[in-house]
Design a protein around this motif. Structure first.
Motif, PDB file in Angstrom:
ATOM      1  N   ARG A 126       0.897  -1.295   0.158  1.00 40.11           N
ATOM      2  CA  ARG A 126       0.128  -0.042  -0.068  1.00 40.11           C
ATOM      3  C   ARG A 126       0.936   1.332   0.051  1.00 40.11           C
ATOM      4  N   VAL A 127       1.993   1.242   0.703  1.00 41.83           N
ATOM      5  CA  VAL A 127       2.693   2.556   0.808  1.00 41.83           C
ATOM      6  C   VAL A 127       3.489   2.612  -0.416  1.00 41.83           C
ATOM      7  N   CYS A 128       4.060   1.775  -1.065  1.00 44.95           N
ATOM      8  CA  CYS A 128       4.918   1.570  -2.260  1.00 44.95           C
ATOM      9  C   CYS A 128       3.787   2.210  -3.550  1.00 44.95           C
ATOM     10  N   ARG A 129       2.737   1.578  -3.463  1.00 42.62           N
ATOM     11  CA  ARG A 129       1.704   1.860  -4.299  1.00 42.62           C
ATOM     12  C   ARG A 129       1.380   3.584  -4.363  1.00 42.62           C
ATOM     13  N   SER A 130       1.299   3.969  -3.072  1.00 45.05           N
ATOM     14  CA  SER A 130       1.005   5.287  -3.037  1.00 45.05           C
ATOM     15  C   SER A 130       1.630   6.640  -3.687  1.00 45.05           C
ATOM     16  N   GLY A 131       3.023   6.069  -3.928  1.00 49.88           N
ATOM     17  CA  GLY A 131       4.054   6.901  -4.708  1.00 49.88           C
ATOM     18  C   GLY A 131       4.327   8.247  -3.872  1.00 49.88           C
ATOM     19  N   GLU A 132       4.055   8.157  -2.754  1.00 49.51           N
ATOM     20  CA  GLU A 132       4.511   9.268  -1.700  1.00 49.51           C
ATOM     21  C   GLU A 132       6.019   9.134  -1.316  1.00 49.51           C
ATOM     22  N   PHE A 133       6.796   8.074  -1.688  1.00 52.56           N
ATOM     23  CA  PHE A 133       7.991   8.157  -0.683  1.00 52.56           C
ATOM     24  C   PHE A 133       9.070   7.472  -2.084  1.00 52.56           C
ATOM     25  N   ASP A 134      10.100   8.206  -1.975  1.00 54.89           N
ATOM     26  CA  ASP A 134      11.451   7.831  -2.584  1.00 54.89           C
ATOM     27  C   ASP A 134      11.785   6.321  -2.626  1.00 54.89           C
ATOM     28  N   ARG A 135      11.776   5.968  -1.091  1.00 57.87           N
ATOM     29  CA  ARG A 135      12.475   4.772  -0.765  1.00 57.87           C
ATOM     30  C   ARG A 135      11.355   3.986   0.312  1.00 57.87           C
ATOM     31  N   VAL A 136      11.566   3.043   0.354  1.00 55.35           N
ATOM     32  CA  VAL A 136      10.687   2.056   1.436  1.00 55.35           C
ATOM     33  C   VAL A 136      11.382   0.806   2.030  1.00 55.35           C
ATOM     34  N   ILE A 137      11.537   0.967   3.379  1.00 55.68           N
ATOM     35  CA  ILE A 137      11.901  -0.107   4.033  1.00 55.68           C
ATOM     36  C   ILE A 137      11.005  -0.990   4.958  1.00 55.68           C
ATOM     37  N   VAL A 138      11.105  -2.312   4.412  1.00 55.90           N
ATOM     38  CA  VAL A 138      10.110  -3.104   5.070  1.00 55.90           C
ATOM     39  C   VAL A 138      10.874  -4.215   5.888  1.00 55.90           C
ATOM     40  N   HIS A 139      10.628  -4.021   7.278  1.00 55.61           N
ATOM     41  CA  HIS A 139      11.517  -4.507   8.286  1.00 55.61           C
ATOM     42  C   HIS A 139      10.867  -5.899   8.748  1.00 55.61           C
ATOM     43  N   TYR A 140      10.724  -7.292   8.136  1.00 56.64           N
ATOM     44  CA  TYR A 140      10.218  -8.424   8.787  1.00 56.64           C
ATOM     45  C   TYR A 140      10.960  -9.031   9.859  1.00 56.64           C
ATOM     46  N   MET A 141      10.249  -9.715  10.799  1.00 58.33           N
ATOM     47  CA  MET A 141      10.869 -10.289  11.899  1.00 58.33           C
ATOM     48  C   MET A 141      11.280 -11.563  11.658  1.00 58.33           C
ATOM     49  N   GLN A 142      10.853 -12.271  10.766  1.00 56.59           N
ATOM     50  CA  GLN A 142      11.527 -13.464  10.235  1.00 56.59           C
ATOM     51  C   GLN A 142      12.752 -13.525   9.654  1.00 56.59           C
ATOM     52  N   PRO A 143      13.656 -14.147   9.957  1.00 55.89           N
ATOM     53  CA  PRO A 143      13.701 -15.562  10.589  1.00 55.89           C
ATOM     54  C   PRO A 143      14.093 -15.390  12.240  1.00 55.89           C
ATOM     55  N   HIS A 144      14.129 -14.395  12.712  1.00 55.67           N
ATOM     56  CA  HIS A 144      14.391 -14.159  14.072  1.00 55.67           C
ATOM     57  C   HIS A 144      13.422 -15.078  14.554  1.00 55.67           C
ATOM     58  N   VAL A 145      13.733 -15.451  16.059  1.00 52.56           N
ATOM     59  CA  VAL A 145      12.877 -16.220  16.938  1.00 52.56           C
ATOM     60  C   VAL A 145      11.842 -15.368  17.521  1.00 52.56           C
ATOM     61  N   PRO A 146      10.608 -15.873  17.872  1.00 55.60           N
ATOM     62  CA  PRO A 146      10.409 -17.307  17.930  1.00 55.60           C
ATOM     63  C   PRO A 146      10.119 -17.987  16.508  1.00 55.60           C
ATOM     64  N   PHE A 147      10.517 -19.485  16.647  1.00 56.70           N
ATOM     65  CA  PHE A 147       9.970 -20.117  15.257  1.00 56.70           C
ATOM     66  C   PHE A 147       8.513 -20.356  15.153  1.00 56.70           C
ATOM     67  N   LEU A 148       7.917 -19.865  13.880  1.00 58.29           N
ATOM     68  CA  LEU A 148       6.482 -20.239  13.878  1.00 58.29           C
ATOM     69  C   LEU A 148       6.111 -21.527  13.731  1.00 58.29           C
ATOM     70  N   GLU A 149       6.846 -22.446  13.191  1.00 57.50           N
ATOM     71  CA  GLU A 149       6.461 -23.871  13.009  1.00 57.50           C
ATOM     72  C   GLU A 149       6.920 -24.563  14.099  1.00 57.50           C
ATOM     73  N   ARG A 150       8.047 -24.048  14.907  1.00 57.59           N
ATOM     74  CA  ARG A 150       8.477 -24.862  16.174  1.00 57.59           C
ATOM     75  C   ARG A 150       8.469 -23.944  17.419  1.00 57.59           C
ATOM     76  N   PRO A 151       7.293 -23.564  17.846  1.00 56.01           N
ATOM     77  CA  PRO A 151       7.297 -22.472  18.876  1.00 56.01           C
ATOM     78  C   PRO A 151       7.820 -23.114  20.464  1.00 56.01           C
ATOM     79  N   ASP A 152       7.845 -24.419  20.357  1.00 56.00           N
ATOM     80  CA  ASP A 152       8.494 -25.360  21.439  1.00 56.00           C
ATOM     81  C   ASP A 152      10.074 -24.999  21.875  1.00 56.00           C
TER      82      ASP A 152
END
Length: 317
Positions: free
Chosen positions: A154-180
């Motif tokens: 949505r932010v990229c399609r708005s065209g309001e910004f020259d650059r967009v940083i997207v900060h995902y949390m994966q692969p950082h813990v916790p592991f989604l398929e092995r929470p144990d």
């Protein structure tokens, strides 16, 4: 025979550990290296994807599974030094007055709760979209990648910004398929004061448990790789729904015992310092129509316990 292998083969456990301590100390003085003195803003890109705590060798290992990623050799060859070894320090050293003019035209779509402490209301960015505030998955103890992808499109399609940083949390813990594997995981009591992490287990995330011999390193590595795959599936979606030069990188890596370091303290050991830097061309094929709205769009206040969320990610300080 290498020094580290020789030490591992010493029969007496006490002598072996003493040798390890000496080796680790000497290694930190001789082989530690240094963080980069250039930020990501000194490089060319339109969309920067950060896959939190992604090691270069982990990315190289899974790259063969995606036809839009380069070969493992190219992943290794393209790696760069990060400016920091932790998310908090990455933000502090990246979003600086030296880049004020650029930051005014930059959007930061983030799932990392450290943005609250580092950036705050007086941030220099054109947009700070703290998706972790309103799209957190309480049961998983983290934010899944899909909400970040929606907001980034949505932010990229708005065209309001020259650059967009997207900060995902994966692969950082916790592991989604092995929470144990993550000691602080307490979904049945989420939100209750003091219940997110057992006091006796505070700080014992997956890396601490491997260090203590409570978990098998291969099992944790496999879960770590699966977490990266989950993140990459969202990156694949993002790549087909935005336009421009898209970089896949990380804020920092993650140590697994190198020179006695585990996790990602802000120390420039190679496994923490080195991060992927993969350049791709993205094209908006409009295969996804985002529906998630930011908290400001909903015109409501979102009250969250920031430390609670940091604790679920393994930060107890």
């Amino acid at each position: 025979m290498g020094i580290s292998r020789f030490i591992r083969n010493v029969p007496d456990r006490g002598v072996r550990r003493s040798l390890e301590v000496v080796y680790e100390w000497v290694g930190r003085q001789v082989w530690m290296g240094a963080f980069a003195d250039r930020t990501v803003f000194d490089r060319e890109w339109d969309i920067l994807v950060l896959l939190d705590a992604c090691r270069v060798d982990l990315m190289a290992e899974v790259a063969t599974e995606y036809d839009w990623l380069p070969s493992p050799a190219d992943v290794e060859a393209g790696a760069i030094d990060s400016i920091a070894g932790s998310s908090k320090e990455w933000m502090r050293r990246t979003f600086t007055p030296a880049h004020a003019a650029t930051l005014e035209r930059t959007a930061y779509v983030t799932g990392n709760p450290f943005s609250a402490a580092v950036l705050g209301d007086g941030h220099p960015l054109g947009l700070l979209d703290e998706v972790w505030r309103y799209a957190w998955d309480d049961d998983a103890g983290t934010i899944r990648p899909e909400p970040l992808t929606d907001r980034a499109i949505r932010v990229c399609r708005s065209g309001e910004f020259d650059r967009v940083i997207v900060h995902y949390m994966q692969p950082h813990v916790p592991f989604l398929e092995r929470p144990d594997l993550h000691a602080g995981y307490r979904p049945a009591h989420w939100g209750s004061p003091g219940s997110v992490v057992d006091p006796d287990e505070a700080g014992l995330d997956a890396w601490g448990r491997v260090r203590r011999g409570e978990l098998d390193s291969d099992e944790v590595w496999a879960a770590y790789a699966d977490n990266l795959r989950i993140g990459l599936e969202s990156v694949a979606t993002l790549r087909r729904n935005v336009d421009g030069t898209l970089i896949v990188s990380s804020d920092h890596g993650n140590a697994m015992g190198e020179l006695g370091i585990w996790g990602h303290p802000d120390k420039p050991v190679s496994s923490v310092r080195r991060v992927p830097w993969i350049e791709l061309e993205a094209r908006d094929e409009t295969t996804r129509q985002p529906t998630l709205e930011a908290e400001s769009d909903r015109d409501r206040e979102v009250s969250v316990d920031v430390q609670d969320r940091l604790t679920s990610l393994g930060y107890t300080e």
